[in-house]
Design an enzyme around this catalytic site. Structure first.
Site, short mmCIF file in Angstrom:
data_model
loop_
_atom_site.label_atom_id
_atom_site.label_comp_id
_atom_site.label_asym_id
_atom_site.label_seq_id
_atom_site.Cartn_x
_atom_site.Cartn_y
_atom_site.Cartn_z
N ASP A 169 61.45 32.19 -43.71
CA ASP A 169 60.67 33.30 -42.48
C ASP A 169 61.68 33.67 -41.61
O ASP A 169 62.74 33.30 -41.58
CB ASP A 169 59.57 32.49 -41.84
N HIS A 221 55.50 38.62 -42.79
CA HIS A 221 55.30 37.85 -41.77
C HIS A 221 55.07 38.72 -40.49
O HIS A 221 55.65 38.34 -39.12
CB HIS A 221 56.67 37.10 -41.57
N HIS A 227 56.29 39.39 -35.03
CA HIS A 227 56.09 37.94 -35.10
C HIS A 227 55.27 37.64 -33.63
O HIS A 227 55.58 36.55 -32.96
CB HIS A 227 57.68 37.24 -34.83
N HIS A 266 63.58 28.46 -42.39
CA HIS A 266 63.76 29.87 -41.61
C HIS A 266 65.13 30.51 -42.22
O HIS A 266 66.01 29.45 -42.00
CB HIS A 266 63.95 30.02 -40.28
ZN LIG Z 1 58.04 32.88 -38.40
#
Ligand SMILES: [Zn+2]
Length: 272
Positions: A60, A117, A121, A227
């Site tokens: 991510d 995503h 964010h 991530h």
């Molecule tokens: Zn994230």
């Protein structure tokens, strides 16, 4: 399996064509049986629709300037296909930074799956439906511009923090979930995870590896949340991949999991 009350049937009819016929918005909510299953892979540690030796790696918050390229290097070296959930204005500013655009091209060129995503964010539950739509559509638009006519449709979506999809508690679905899911359903299948590497808390590779393997040792399998923006994650990745393979795990992709869950690809499910 998560379910919805169908008091907003029109919103979900986009993804669930048969549902408009069975909803009655005027009915007493207390009498409604849950009947809508949004397109989503949830957060079960042992997803019933996957074999127990299946792992899919997801990264991510990408792209960033320091670590995402190294993640791609490791995946290439280890011959692993992964899924990248893209932000366009988080750790980097994709619209103005050509090297970040090139990283997105590289992800696609090297056969990885791209997911959405959101642009910045945010906590989606705090936004209006229009702003949620903008967050998702911005990533779709920029990715399409960067990748050109062959761009994939980004029908895999992961909300930042998994919110509010993780609220599978008494009282679910929450109003925030109804709002967010009704927008996301127009764009993609929401992708949760079975194993959280908690890599954003980790000072080093051993911490990331331990976080994943503790859960694997406890019987978890399926989608792994990591991530692509931390040194600890990159440093852990080669040996983590080797260890998982040594334990008999097969590294598949999120689309493999969607296919296993729904018998169709995300693109077919969302109908674009
Ligand atoms: Zn994230």
């Amino acid at each position: 399996m998560p379910t919805f009350h169908s008091w907003q049937p029109a919103l979900f009819a986009i993804s669930f064509g048969v549902l408009a016929a069975c909803g009655d918005a005027s009915s007493d909510l207390n009498d409604q049986e849950p009947r809508i299953d949004p397109l989503m892979l949830d957060f079960a540690a042992r997803p019933s629709y996957l074999p127990d030796h299946f792992i899919a790696l997801t990264f991510d918050d990408v792209p960033d300037w320091n670590h995402t390229a190294r993640v791609l290097d490791v995946l290439n070296e280890k011959n692993v296909t992964a899924t990248f959930f893209i932000n366009t204005s988080n750790w980097s500013n994709v619209p103005t930074e050509a090297p970040m655009q090139e990283l997105i091209r590289r992800m696609a060129r090297e056969g990885h799956e791209l997911g959405n995503h959101t642009a910045r964010h945010p906590h989606l539950g705090a936004l209006s439906a229009a702003d949620i739509e903008h967050e998702i559509a911005t990533v779709e638009r920029l990715t399409a511009q960067i990748l050109g006519p062959a761009a994939p449709p980004l029908n895999l979506v992961r909300a930042p923090y998994g919110e509010p999809y993780r609220d599978h508690v008494p009282g679910f679905p929450t109003p925030e979930f109804e709002k967010v899911a009704s927008v996301v359903a127009r764009h993609g299948v929401h992708i949760g995870w079975a194993i959280d590497a908690f890599d954003y808390t980790c000072p080093d590779a051993a911490c990331v590896t331990n976080n994943v393997m503790q859960r694997v040792d406890a019987g978890a399998y399926g989608i792994v949340l990591m991530h692509g923006v931390y040194a600890a994650t990159v440093d852990a990745l080669p040996s983590l991949i080797d260890t998982l393979r040594d334990r008999g795990f097969v590294l598949g992709t999120v689309e493999d999991a969607v296919e296993a869950r729904y018998g169709a690809s995300s693109r077919e499910l969302v109908g674009r």
